[in-house]
Design an enzyme around this catalytic site. Structure first.
Site, PDB file in Angstrom:
ATOM      1  N   PHE A  94       2.764 -64.104  28.475  1.00 40.61           N
ATOM      2  CA  PHE A  94       1.501 -63.385  28.715  1.00 40.61           C
ATOM      3  C   PHE A  94       1.640 -61.975  28.112  1.00 40.61           C
ATOM      4  O   PHE A  94       1.455 -60.962  28.788  1.00 40.61           O
ATOM      5  CB  PHE A  94       1.177 -63.302  30.216  1.00 40.61           C
ATOM      6  CG  PHE A  94       1.220 -64.627  30.936  1.00 40.61           C
ATOM      7  CD1 PHE A  94       0.136 -65.492  30.875  1.00 40.61           C
ATOM      8  CD2 PHE A  94       2.336 -65.026  31.665  1.00 40.61           C
ATOM      9  CE1 PHE A  94       0.152 -66.717  31.545  1.00 40.61           C
ATOM     10  CE2 PHE A  94       2.378 -66.236  32.330  1.00 40.61           C
ATOM     11  CZ  PHE A  94       1.291 -67.088  32.277  1.00 40.61           C
TER      12      PHE A  94
ATOM     13  N   CYS B  45      -0.437 -59.794  39.878  1.00 42.01           N
ATOM     14  CA  CYS B  45      -1.402 -58.693  40.015  1.00 42.01           C
ATOM     15  C   CYS B  45      -2.563 -59.108  40.917  1.00 42.01           C
ATOM     16  O   CYS B  45      -3.606 -58.475  40.915  1.00 42.01           O
ATOM     17  CB  CYS B  45      -1.900 -58.233  38.651  1.00 42.01           C
ATOM     18  SG  CYS B  45      -2.787 -59.484  37.741  1.00 42.01           S
TER      19      CYS B  45
ATOM     20  N   ASP C 147       1.126 -65.650  23.991  1.00 40.98           N
ATOM     21  CA  ASP C 147      -0.191 -65.371  24.587  1.00 40.98           C
ATOM     22  C   ASP C 147      -1.207 -66.323  23.966  1.00 40.98           C
ATOM     23  O   ASP C 147      -1.020 -66.793  22.846  1.00 40.98           O
ATOM     24  CB  ASP C 147      -0.608 -63.910  24.323  1.00 40.98           C
ATOM     25  CG  ASP C 147      -1.632 -63.413  25.332  1.00 40.98           C
ATOM     26  OD1 ASP C 147      -1.259 -62.643  26.242  1.00 40.98           O
ATOM     27  OD2 ASP C 147      -2.819 -63.807  25.232  1.00 40.98           O
TER      28      ASP C 147
END
Ligand code: SAH
Length: 398
Positions: A230, A342, A252
């Site tokens: 990522f 996150c 990614d």
């Protein structure tokens, strides 16, 4: 001026406001008049008409009111917003002094300005407004920013989906000054230039929140083979290269992000021969590498927010467990996994449990040698722990 309208909360639903948590959900409201306008300033009271807070009203959102003032003498007006903007900026001095030209100046609830994000990238300020309350104060916000930074251009990236829940349309473009170039390079910690695309990048252009962890990756990278999952515009990879990594694979799905990552290697005068840029789905790539028996010295897992809402928390946890299981299987003995979440809904204890379960599945023994978090310009609100959203673990595989 119109008389301030009152919103009455249900019995027992005033507790969080007493603790100065800013969110008032629609279900907590007993009575509010129909004619409150979008973003209007309201007074919150309990069933006995005792003052609780002043806040901004969002008639379409689940979070119906965001409280900004818990002092009956301090109204939510232009003066309050302007002074909060200035207070927020003054708190960022340390991060600038560390040698950062990309800094989060305003961090929504963390700066008592719910619904407002402002980032500074070199001579550009990028604003993102996600609540109709803040939308009403846009002129005040822009004027105050211009007063503090008269030489900066201001660009708006209010193109988040969360605006739709507020009944607002997405919007982006120049607010003041000049249009940003397609890619700019922002100095991080005085050492590495990270590529930023203000106009079309994710969020306001970059993930400033991961600065501390990128530095950490750099410190672990000497002579290492690194897998950066990522990767976005390759920030972790740039720090790893700077730290002396032998090889680095940036993975990614976004071609646009990988192209920017490539330009970042050149801009920093680092060796492109040591880098690969792979446009692939991380889940599939991790499986492929496990099947091949490949191992790395350092694996980084910095996925997007998997848990968007409480409704998909379980699925999100499975996703985290899956990538961590695979990620751990790819780390050499003595090597490190840097793993992150996150999702505000996944708190540090839950995250650690997920990674522990992943290690059991992977039949890997790990030791946590460090905990990681959003950098300090992404301020955490004391009464609103949801603002501590980014957490990570530095794990050595034994
Ligand atoms: N580590 C980055 C930020 C990562 S943001 C930094 O320090 O700047 C999350 C990234 O994951 C985005 O770039 C997004 O394009 C990418 N992404 C999302 N789902 C993916 C998937 N299944 N496979 C590969 N990349 C994915």
């Amino acid at each position: 001026m119109d008389k301030i309208k009152t919103v009455i909360l249900n019995e027992g639903r005033d507790k969080s406001l007493h603790r100065q948590h800013p969110w008032v959900f629609s279900k907590a409201i007993k009575e509010a008049s129909d004619d409150i306008k979008m973003g209007e300033s309201v007074k919150l009271v309990d069933v006995n008409n005792n003052f609780l807070a002043y806040g901004l009203y969002s008639p379409k959102s689940q979070i119906r009111v965001r409280a900004l003032s818990f002092d009956e003498n301090v109204l939510v007006d232009e003066n309050l917003i302007a002074s909060r903007v200035k207070d927020a900026i003054s708190l960022r001095q340390r991060v600038f002094e560390r040698g950062n030209d990309g800094v989060r100046l305003i961090s929504s609830e963390g700066d008592l300005l719910p619904g407002l994000i402002v980032d500074k990238y070199n001579e550009y300020l990028v604003i993102s407004i996600s609540s109709c309350g803040m939308e009403r104060f846009k002129d005040t916000i822009v004027n105050t920013l211009h007063e503090v930074y008269p030489d900066c251009s201001i660009y708006e990236r209010s193109d988040t989906k969360s605006r739709l829940k507020e009944g607002l349309k997405e919007r982006k473009g120049v607010v003041l000054g000049k249009e940003p170039e397609d890619t700019l390079y922002v100095k991080e910690e005085g050492q590495v230039f990270v590529p930023v695309d203000i106009k079309n990048g994710h969020k306001t252009g970059a993930y400033l929140d991961q600065r501390l962890s990128r530095i950490k990756a750099g410190s672990l990278a000497k002579g290492a083979s690194v897998l950066n999952c990522f990767s976005y515009t390759g920030g972790f990879g740039l720090w790893a290269l700077k730290g002396g990594a032998k090889s680095i694979e940036n993975v990614d799905v976004s071609e646009h992000a990988l192209q920017a990552a490539k330009t970042g290697v050149a801009f920093n005068h680092l060796d492109p021969g040591r880098c690969k840029f792979l446009k692939k789905d991380v889940f599939a790539y991790l499986r492929e590498q496990v099947e091949k028996g490949v191992k790395y010295d350092l694996v980084i897992l910095d996925p997007p927010k998997f848990a968007e809402s409480a409704a998909n928390l379980k699925k999100a946890c499975r996703g985290y467990q899956d990538i961590n299981r695979l990620g751990l299987m790819l780390v050499k003995k003595g090597g490190h996994l840097l793993t992150f979440s996150c999702s505000g809904l996944v708190d540090p204890a839950l995250f650690q449990k997920i990674v522990a379960d992943a290690a059991l599945d992977a039949k890997v023994s790990g030791r946590v040698v460090g905990t990681l978090r959003q950098d300090e310009d992404h301020i955490v609100s004391l009464p609103c722990p949801e603002t501590f959203y980014l957490k990570g673990l530095d794990i050595i595989v034994m």
